[in-house]
Design an enzyme around this catalytic site. Structure first.
Site, short mmCIF file in Angstrom:
data_model
loop_
_atom_site.label_atom_id
_atom_site.label_comp_id
_atom_site.label_asym_id
_atom_site.label_seq_id
_atom_site.Cartn_x
_atom_site.Cartn_y
_atom_site.Cartn_z
CE1 TYR A 36 69.76 -7.15 18.23
CE2 TYR A 36 70.63 -8.17 16.27
CZ TYR A 36 69.58 -7.63 16.96
OH TYR A 36 68.35 -7.58 16.36
CD GLU A 37 73.65 -2.60 18.61
OE1 GLU A 37 74.43 -1.84 19.24
OE2 GLU A 37 73.81 -2.86 17.40
N GLY A 38 75.07 -5.13 23.12
CA GLY A 38 75.36 -5.30 24.54
C GLY A 38 74.52 -6.39 25.13
NE ARG B 147 74.16 -0.97 24.91
CZ ARG B 147 75.19 -0.76 25.70
NH1 ARG B 147 75.12 0.15 26.67
NH2 ARG B 147 76.32 -1.45 25.55
#
Length: 596
Positions: free
Chosen positions: A438-440, A297
């Site tokens: 992506y990645e949250g 992140r």
């Protein structure tokens, strides 16, 4: 167009905001001061400007391809990755015990920005490998570390993160991939994983997949998920590559952007079961995978800064070359380059201010990470850990949303030519969109900020950061000049609005969660805006203090002007964001789902 790494700005941030001289006092980092940082960044810039950046457009035009389960990357990627590995870049931040260089994140993050500015698609392979390395360092057994880490840190092997399944996006409670224990202590893994970045490619000899799966009899939901190492190739007793494991790429996605990065659908276990090795303990997989996700992140936030920088450089070069219309002030007779037009300069300054503010925030967060993980004093570690954890959703969420605004403006500066692919501005816009997903997603980062980072402690951590901002305000107001005064006043107004939002969220998170979470993304954007502005306020003070002392006066003037622009045009967004959070919840949920 060519890319030039913004080394002056990076080194300024390291010296005056991240205070790398303090990082270099931490045991193990004694040789990682400003001189080392400059040498590393200059070499990183040379490599990426000369080798990686020229592959950016070719990768967009001729992406990775799949045939018979084999992915072939864009021409030149394999050779560039070999040079990347041989240069030791994959091991920059990783422990010397496993062949890394053991440099602080303060330096590593800046190198990450340079790599991602050069080529976002290429940089994704080492980004995911970094996350896999971090997970194994934290939770892997001594045997797993000995087996995989040295090869991964050297860049000979790469790593992936396998969370998502067709029916399980962000809701990992729905993971169905299963792992069956075997008599020899291994597991057989069966299932399908989607959106696996560099899940198959031709740039490394082996790929180490980290896979979430359920062991038979495990609890339902996220509490029953375990983490496994599932290598593409099994290893012989001597550590050499053996037979192919039962994991294959069955397709790669056709995407809006980052086209050269192969996004794979991986099938595990169609031919008897993929051999997997348990990481840590059963049913603690999500805990371990969050190590990868937190690493990724922050790195994705840096990607946002990187693509924004590239878009700014591209737009600036065009604005200095494109001749269009007579300036409104008559300063040039006849048509002039468009940088003479006030609105073009407004757009360029917005791009510059947002990018530099986010970079300053990320650099400061990286220094906090270094202190949190390596400082000898436990209290100092705890304070920096709390600060860094609050920063991660801001670096990820704010910096990636920022990149969409900046790359959009980059297209706009080009006018009609920005809509034409050949100019290159559109690629940055297309590439940037995935960063907010992506990645949250941004909403997931915002939920984290509201739930774990603000309401859980009643806003104590958020208010501690506000207290630090207030100190900078006072220094600015005492500086005795107009630019510092305006920045101090704008920071003060932003800080008070932030505190109103913190109080609202802390009070409503449990009493009326819809009210708190309706404003979660505006709250994240407010907090990111404020913290980035705070860092630019510190930068303004540092730049003014250096004037007349032999430093680059042009660079210092630019820092001061950029900070003042941020105060006038970006910090002034905060009052509206505050009002949306505190007063706007009802209108978000006024219509029931069936009324839409």
């Amino acid at each position: 167009m060519s890319y030039t790494a913004p080394l002056k700005d990076m080194l300024f941030n390291m010296e005056h905001l991240a205070r790398i001289d303090e990082v270099a006092k931490i045991p193990g980092f004694e040789d990682a001061g400003l001189e080392t940082a400059q040498a590393v960044l200059e070499e990183c810039a040379r490599f990426n400007e000369g080798v990686v950046a020229p592959l950016n457009v070719p990768g967009d035009l001729a992406p990775s391809s799949l045939k018979d389960h084999v992915v072939t990357t864009t021409a030149g990627f394999k050779e560039a990755f070999k040079q990347y590995a041989e240069g030791g870049w994959q091991g920059l931040q990783h422990p010397a015990d496993f062949g890394g260089q053991g440099l602080p994140k303060t330096i590593g993050a800046a190198c990450g920005e340079i790599l991602n500015s050069a080529n976002l698609s290429f940089a994704l392979c080492p980004l995911l490998t970094d996350g896999a390395i971090e997970a194994l360092l934290t939770a892997g057994s001594d045997e797993l570390k000995a087996t995989y880490l040295e090869k991964m840190i050297s860049g000979e092997w790469t790593g992936t993160m396998n969370l998502t399944e067709p029916q399980a996006g962000s809701d990992l409670a729905l993971v169905r991939t299963k792992a069956e224990p075997q008599p020899d202590g291994t597991y057989k893994v069966f299932g399908t994983k989607i959106f696996i970045t560099y899940g198959e490619h031709d740039m490394a000899d082996n790929i180490v997949h980290l896979v979430l799966a359920r062991v038979a009899g495990a609890p339902e939901g996220v509490k029953g998920i375990s983490l496994f190492v599932v290598p593409k190739f099994l290893l012989k007793a001597d550590g050499g590559l053996g037979e192919r494991n039962d994991v294959y790429c069955v397709s790669i996605e056709h995407k809006m952007g980052i086209k050269a990065s192969p996004t794979a659908v991986l099938q595990f276990g169609d031919h008897g079961g993929a051999v997997g090795y348990l990481v840590g303990e059963e049913n603690r997989g999500l805990e371990y995978m969050f190590i990868m996700m937190n690493s990724a992140r922050y790195a994705v936030g840096v990607q946002g800064i990187a693509v924004a920088e590239r878009a700014y450089q591209h737009a600036l070069a065009y604005a200095k070359e494109r001749v269009q219309s007579r300036p409104v002030d008559g300063s040039v007779k006849g048509a002039a380059t468009i940088i003479h037009h006030p609105d073009v300069r407004r757009m360029l300054m917005t791009m510059r201010a947002l990018t530099e503010g986010s970079r300053a925030m990320a650099s400061t967060a990286a220094a906090a990470y270094d202190a949190a993980h390596h400082h000898p004093d436990a209290e100092v570690r705890a304070q920096n850990q709390a600060f860094y954890e609050f920063m991660v959703p801001l670096v990820k969420g704010y910096s990636t949303e920022m990149s969409l605004e900046v790359t959009d403006l980059g297209v706009q500066v080009h006018g009609g030519m920005g809509f034409i692919e050949e100019t290159g501005a559109a690629q940055y816009y297309r590439d940037a969109k995935i960063l907010t997903i992506y990645e949250g997603t941004t909403a997931i980062q915002a939920n984290d900020l509201v739930g774990r980072k603000t309401s859980r402690d009643g806003g104590v951590g958020a208010k501690a950061i506000a207290a630090q901002i207030e100190k900078t305000e006072q220094e600015l107001l005492a500086a005795g000049n107009e630019d510092a005064k305006v920045m101090g006043e704008r920071l003060g107004a932003g800080r008070k609005a932030f505190l109103d939002a913190v109080d609202f969220i802390a009070a409503q998170a449990k009493a009326d969660p819809n009210a708190a979470y309706s404003g979660s993304v505006p709250y994240l954007m407010l907090a990111g805006n404020l913290v980035a502005g705070w860092q630019l306020g510190r930068a303004l003070l540092a730049a003014q203090g250096l004037q007349g002392k032999g430093a680059d006066e042009g660079f210092l003037k630019g820092k001061i002007a950029t900070a003042r622009f941020y105060a006038d045009h970006i910090l002034t967004r905060i009052p509206g964001q505050r009002d949306a959070i505190v007063h706007g919840a009802h209108s978000v949920t006024a219509l029931a789902p069936e009324e839409f």
